[in-house]
Design an enzyme around this catalytic site. Structure first.
Site, short mmCIF file in Angstrom:
data_model
loop_
_atom_site.label_atom_id
_atom_site.label_comp_id
_atom_site.label_asym_id
_atom_site.label_seq_id
_atom_site.Cartn_x
_atom_site.Cartn_y
_atom_site.Cartn_z
N LYS A 29 3.20 40.61 -21.21
CA LYS A 29 2.46 40.95 -20.93
C LYS A 29 1.56 40.02 -19.28
CE LYS A 29 -1.33 41.07 -23.73
NZ LYS A 29 -0.79 40.66 -25.17
N CYS A 398 3.65 12.10 -17.76
CA CYS A 398 2.29 11.39 -18.09
C CYS A 398 3.26 10.68 -19.20
CB CYS A 398 1.51 13.44 -18.58
SG CYS A 398 0.20 12.51 -18.91
N HIS A 527 1.44 15.57 -13.88
CA HIS A 527 2.23 17.07 -14.30
C HIS A 527 2.63 17.34 -13.64
CE1 HIS A 527 1.22 16.25 -18.69
NE2 HIS A 527 0.53 16.08 -17.96
N GLU A 529 5.54 19.29 -13.17
CA GLU A 529 5.61 20.18 -13.62
C GLU A 529 4.33 21.83 -12.87
OE1 GLU A 529 4.97 18.27 -15.56
OE2 GLU A 529 3.76 18.92 -17.30
N1 GLN Z 1 -1.86 11.03 -24.11
C1 GLN Z 1 -1.17 9.92 -23.46
C2 GLN Z 1 -3.11 10.36 -22.29
O1 GLN Z 1 -3.62 10.94 -22.67
C3 GLN Z 1 -0.63 11.58 -22.54
C4 GLN Z 1 -1.35 12.55 -22.09
C5 GLN Z 1 0.02 13.59 -22.10
O2 GLN Z 1 0.90 13.61 -21.64
N2 GLN Z 1 -0.70 14.86 -21.04
O3 GLN Z 1 -2.89 9.66 -22.09
#
Ligand code: GLN
Length: 551
Positions: A29, A398, A527, A529
């Site tokens: 979807k 991250c 991030h 990505e």
């Molecule tokens: N656990 C880590 C934090 O809270 C990394 C979070 C993540 O990778 N999105 O900072």
């Protein structure tokens, strides 16, 4: 607003297309919604997309990725369903929190209005107040994005108790604007092994279930492993009350990015525009077609390992938790006409058998994506040490960046007890520590939408690989985390050879690290990505894939 400009002609009423599912979930979807959006955009219309999730969760931030797939993050910080990522990628647009709703968020908003006496003393009922709130939300998304066409994907499948109120909202919107609302049923046609024949019956039932909610499909997207033949098109047409021309065969494809092109081979945009009484303008799919041609022309390979823990679902392997990472790898690879081969690696494997890390030699590059919690962390640290020492290209996203800092601190800077406070809150050397205020959130159990979320600015350090790749001194990237690099250790780490390649100027937070004298070793607190688009791959992923290919 979409980066793809629409040539504005006379405005007609805003149009709405509801995409609903039949038979089972996971048959496309989201890709149907995104692809329809793209082809309608290619005819010169402003298109936006709205996702409705029937969960009681207020947003997707509190759902386990193994259950619900990736949590996508919007620029404004909303944690939402991964389909929002598909919409942004296909439509080359930036959506806002108005474009996403869950049962929880709708009820919350109605309850908040009730508490503020906004209903003037009336009895607040499920019907009409809940469907009305849904309709208001959809209309607001249309207005915010100035959309000619708003495509609304309703999660789940027809016949489920959970999405009935959303179907009702759709029905009421159609009642109010009969000429301006369309329904598209995305349904699945199984070919049972023992029978060997494509069966239409489940889709017939799905269509009847929709009818019982007061909705008649205007078009059926018939998903299956194979193309639909004429006999079955006729059958669905008669049994589901849809014209034969509006039964669209949508067989499995190698790449989701081919779906819009396949739709256009079936003239889907022309058919929809005709139904909506919109005059089609000349089709412009050049940019997209040249992207898909690159996919077809890919004649080299890179082998990438993604080391994570959100893969296994019973006896099956799911990659949905990392969907944006996978797509970003693809965008960057196709840019260079490279076909990426991606392997899922469970980091816990290296904890049971540390020698196994040497199997990582076979990869041209490794990514450790975002993550939370303890499981598999020591395995990830072993992986990072191996690829740092053996010069395998690395991109840490991250958690993947935070753990790279821990590994570097322990094994290069010789800070023996270095750890992230997320795993060991009592460590004497918290090189990754909790961000100010986040400890109170955790203590108070205030876990929903309280991470550092959404877009923040990052200054890029001159003379770094990152700077070269971005070709820019400042960027904006999207975040989702509670922990950060502890600035107390910054000098010590830099002295030992770690480069701080990006910093948030407002609070001096380390956003990017690099290890020089390595073919490619970059970690980001954000991030990247989430910002990679098919026709505009992310520079860090491009750099990573280039390094992988060199290897
Ligand atoms: N656990 C880590 C934090 O809270 C990394 C979070 C993540 O990778 N999105 O900072």
């Amino acid at each position: 607003m979409s980066n793809r400009k629409s040539s504005k002609a006379k405005k007609s009423n805003p149009k709405y297309i509801f995409v609903v599912g039949g038979v089972m979930s996971g048959v496309g979807k989201g890709i149907t919604t995104s692809s329809m959006g793209l082809i309608l955009q290619s005819r010169g219309f402003n298109v936006t997309a709205v996702k409705i999730d029937p969960y009681v969760n207020v947003d997707a931030g509190t759902m386990n990725p193994l259950e619900h797939g990736e949590t996508f993050v919007l620029a404004d910080g909303l944690e939402c369903d991964q389909d929002m990522g598909n919409y942004e990628r296909f439509l080359d647009t930036q959506l806002t929190r108005t474009n996403y709703m869950t049962t929880g968020s709708i009820y919350l908003s109605v309850i908040e209005q009730e508490r503020a006496l906004k209903f003037g003393g009336k009895c607040v009922s499920v019907v009409p107040h809940i469907p009305n709130e849904v309709i208001q939300r959809i209309k607001r998304a249309q207005q915010e994005q100035d959309a000619d066409i708003t495509i609304v994907e309703i999660g789940g499948t027809a016949g489920e108790y959970e999405n009935l109120l959303f179907l009702d909202a759709a029905r009421l919107l159609k009642l109010e604007n009969p000429q301006d609302v369309l329904f598209v049923l995305v349904s699945y046609l199984p070919i049972p092994n023992k029978i060997g024949e494509m069966k239409t019956k489940p889709t017939q039932h799905a269509s009847r279930l929709l009818n019982s909610a007061g909705i008649q499909a205007d078009m059926i997207i018939a998903r299956s492993t194979h193309a639909l033949d004429e006999i079955r098109k006729q059958k669905l047409s008669v049994m589901c009350n849809v014209s034969v021309d509006d039964v669209i065969s949508a067989p499995d494809v190698d790449s989701i990015y081919h779906v819009p092109i396949n739709f256009e081979d079936d003239n889907v945009s022309t058919k929809i525009l005709k139904k909506l009484d919109l005059r089609p303008r000349k089709r412009d799919l050049k940019e997209w077609t040249s992207f898909t041609q690159k996919i077809d022309a890919a004649n080299k390979e890179v082998k990438i390992g993604i080391v994570g823990k959100y893969f296994s679902s019973g006896n099956f392997v799911l990659s949905d938790a990392y969907i944006s990472v996978i797509e970003a790898i693809k965008h960057a690879s196709y840019f260079y006409r490279i076909k990426p081969v991606i392997d899922w690696i469970d980091s816990a494997d290296f904890e049971n058998d540390p020698k196994k890390v040497s199997t990582l030699k076979q990869y041209d590059g490794i990514i450790i994506p975002g993550g939370f919690g303890e499981r598999g962390v020591e395995g990830k640290l072993k992986v990072i040490q191996y690829i740092r020492e053996n010069k395998i290209p690395y991109l840490g996203l991250c958690y993947g960046m935070q753990l790279a800092v821990v590994e570097f601190a322990r094994n290069v800077a010789k800070i023996k007890n270095a750890h992230t406070a997320e795993i060991d809150p009592k460590t004497s050397d918290p090189v990754i520590h909790i961000m100010p205020g986040q400890d109170t959130n955790i203590e108070q159990g205030s876990m929903g939408a309280t991470m550092r979320l959404g877009e923040y600015v990052c200054d890029i350090t001159p003379k770094t690989l990152t700077r070269k790749l971005y070709n820019s001194a400042q960027v904006q990237e999207r975040h989702r985390h509670r922990y950060e690099v502890n600035n107390t250790y910054r000098e010590e780490l830099e002295k030992a050879g770690l480069t701080i390649a990006g910093v948030n100027p407002d609070n001096d937070l380390v956003e990017i690290i690099e290890i020089p004298k390595h073919p490619f070793f970059i970690g980001t607190q954000f991030h990247p990505e989430l910002l990679s688009h098919p026709t505009n791959p992310h520079p860090l992923f491009k750099g990573f894939i280039k390094a992988c290919h060199k290897k």
